[in-house]
Design a protein around this motif. Structure first.
Motif, PDB file in Angstrom:
ATOM      1  N   SER A 151      35.948  32.699  36.741  1.00  0.00           N
ATOM      2  CA  SER A 151      37.527  33.091  37.466  1.00  0.00           C
ATOM      3  C   SER A 151      37.974  33.136  38.258  1.00  0.00           C
ATOM      4  O   SER A 151      38.265  31.208  38.037  1.00  0.00           O
ATOM      5  CB  SER A 151      35.792  33.485  38.636  1.00  0.00           C
ATOM      6  OG  SER A 151      35.908  32.294  39.560  1.00  0.00           O
ATOM      7  N   GLU A 175      39.242  35.904  41.807  1.00  0.00           N
ATOM      8  CA  GLU A 175      38.304  36.488  43.005  1.00  0.00           C
ATOM      9  C   GLU A 175      38.595  37.739  43.759  1.00  0.00           C
ATOM     10  O   GLU A 175      38.026  37.813  45.075  1.00  0.00           O
ATOM     11  CB  GLU A 175      37.520  35.616  44.218  1.00  0.00           C
ATOM     12  CG  GLU A 175      36.489  34.432  42.912  1.00  0.00           C
ATOM     13  CD  GLU A 175      35.506  33.634  43.461  1.00  0.00           C
ATOM     14  OE1 GLU A 175      34.790  34.238  43.845  1.00  0.00           O
ATOM     15  OE2 GLU A 175      35.500  32.796  42.965  1.00  0.00           O
ATOM     16  N   CYS A 205      34.142  40.138  40.371  1.00  0.00           N
ATOM     17  CA  CYS A 205      34.515  39.206  41.222  1.00  0.00           C
ATOM     18  C   CYS A 205      34.592  40.921  42.532  1.00  0.00           C
ATOM     19  O   CYS A 205      34.334  40.034  43.838  1.00  0.00           O
ATOM     20  CB  CYS A 205      35.543  38.485  41.593  1.00  0.00           C
ATOM     21  SG  CYS A 205      37.616  39.642  40.959  1.00  0.00           S
TER      22      CYS A 205
END
Length: 317
Positions: free
Chosen positions: A264, A267, A304
């Motif tokens: 990630s 996010e 996310c």
């Protein structure tokens, strides 16, 4: 000095420690960085619209569009506007990434691909010119007709002017971009690419059909309230594990809490790093990346921010 060689990450991307070359002549408030491998090795290739992640600190990862020449594998070029009201990434770049510094760089990744078209209209606002520079160059090299319209507060604030072949719209000289004129009566086969602040993107979205428009956002768009306000389940197809996602937690957070690592970055649904395959179920897409048609396909999601629009999702994890 020994370079950290690119190594696959959890998502098959590359990460390497690159050396910073710094220019401050990009424009008022803009620093231009050229990132090179300290051994002189070639960097992974990229296409117009791509960006890289700069891993500025353990909890500070930011994405910047590549704005150099894709044929030049020796360096990545980015332009970074200092955002005084931002979240700290641009300030860190301006204050700490001095000439000769090293920074971990991940990618490149492209969620803003230049698709084939009969004609292009490129609309840039401020530092949003960066991904459109190599797009315009690619169109020019291919002999594809295009228009480039670049708006900014003033010429002093507009980066890369010496490289542009397009129409400048400095606000202090001519006012705001006249989108009604720029986007009126677009010939069939025209694709519109736009990058810049949210008011510009929203205004362009009101004037161009979704199937012909491609945008890249600096910040997430407002997608309203979630479809579901209760918990839902996610089944991980590779392990058979089923996890419960409560209303106040993201899928990403629940995965991490249970030892499932998904790469990630932002996010907030703007970078595309955490793209995950969906095998079953209906997704409540809350990202700022997928087009309406891509969302309707329901085969990928960004864990996310996106959630379930049904009691259970089966993910390719």
């Amino acid at each position: 000095m020994t370079a950290v060689q690119p190594s696959p990450t959890a998502a098959g991307e590359h990460e390497a420690q690159l050396t910073v070359g710094r220019r401050t002549d990009g424009a008022e408030g803009v620093v231009v960085l050229e990132l090179v491998d300290p051994t002189g090795a070639d960097l992974p290739g990229w296409t117009p619209g791509a960006h890289v992640d700069l891993l500025l600190a353990p909890d500070l990862v930011r994405q910047y569009s590549l704005c150099g020449d894709p044929a030049d594998r020796t360096r990545y070029r980015i332009g970074v506007l200092r955002e005084e009201a931002g979240r700290g990434g641009s300030a860190h770049v301006h204050e700490h990434l001095h000439e000769g510094a090293q920074v971990p760089v991940r990618g490149p990744r492209n969620n803003f691909e230049l698709v084939p078209a009969d004609r292009y209209v490129f609309v840039a606002g401020g530092i949003g010119i960066t991904p459109l520079l190599p797009m315009a160059a690619a169109a020019r090299a291919a002999g594809t007709p295009y228009e480039l319209h670049y708006g900014g507060r003033s010429r002093r604030s507009m980066a890369f002017l010496e490289e542009l072949e397009g129409t400048l719209h400095p606000q202090d000289e001519v006012g705001l971009l006249d989108l009604d004129a720029i986007l009126a009566d677009l010939p069939e086969g025209t694709r519109v690419y736009c990058c810049g602040p949210e008011p510009l993107l929203a205004a362009v979205e009101q004037r161009v059909p979704a199937g012909r428009l491609h945008v890249e956002r600096f910040a997430p768009k407002d997608v309203g309230e979630p479809v579901r306000t209760d918990s839902f389940e996610v089944e991980l197809s590779l392990s058979g594990t089923t996890l419960t996602v409560p209303p106040d937690r993201s899928i990403m957070a629940v995965l991490r809490e249970n030892g499932v690592e998904v790469l990630s970055s932002c996010e907030e649904g703007t970078c595309g790093t955490c793209e995950t395959g969906v095998l079953e179920g209906e997704v409540d897409h809350r990202d700022s990346l997928l087009t309406p048609d891509e969302q309707a396909a329901n085969d990928v999601m960004f864990v996310c921010v996106s959630r379930a629009a049904c009691p259970k999702l089966v993910l390719e994890l």
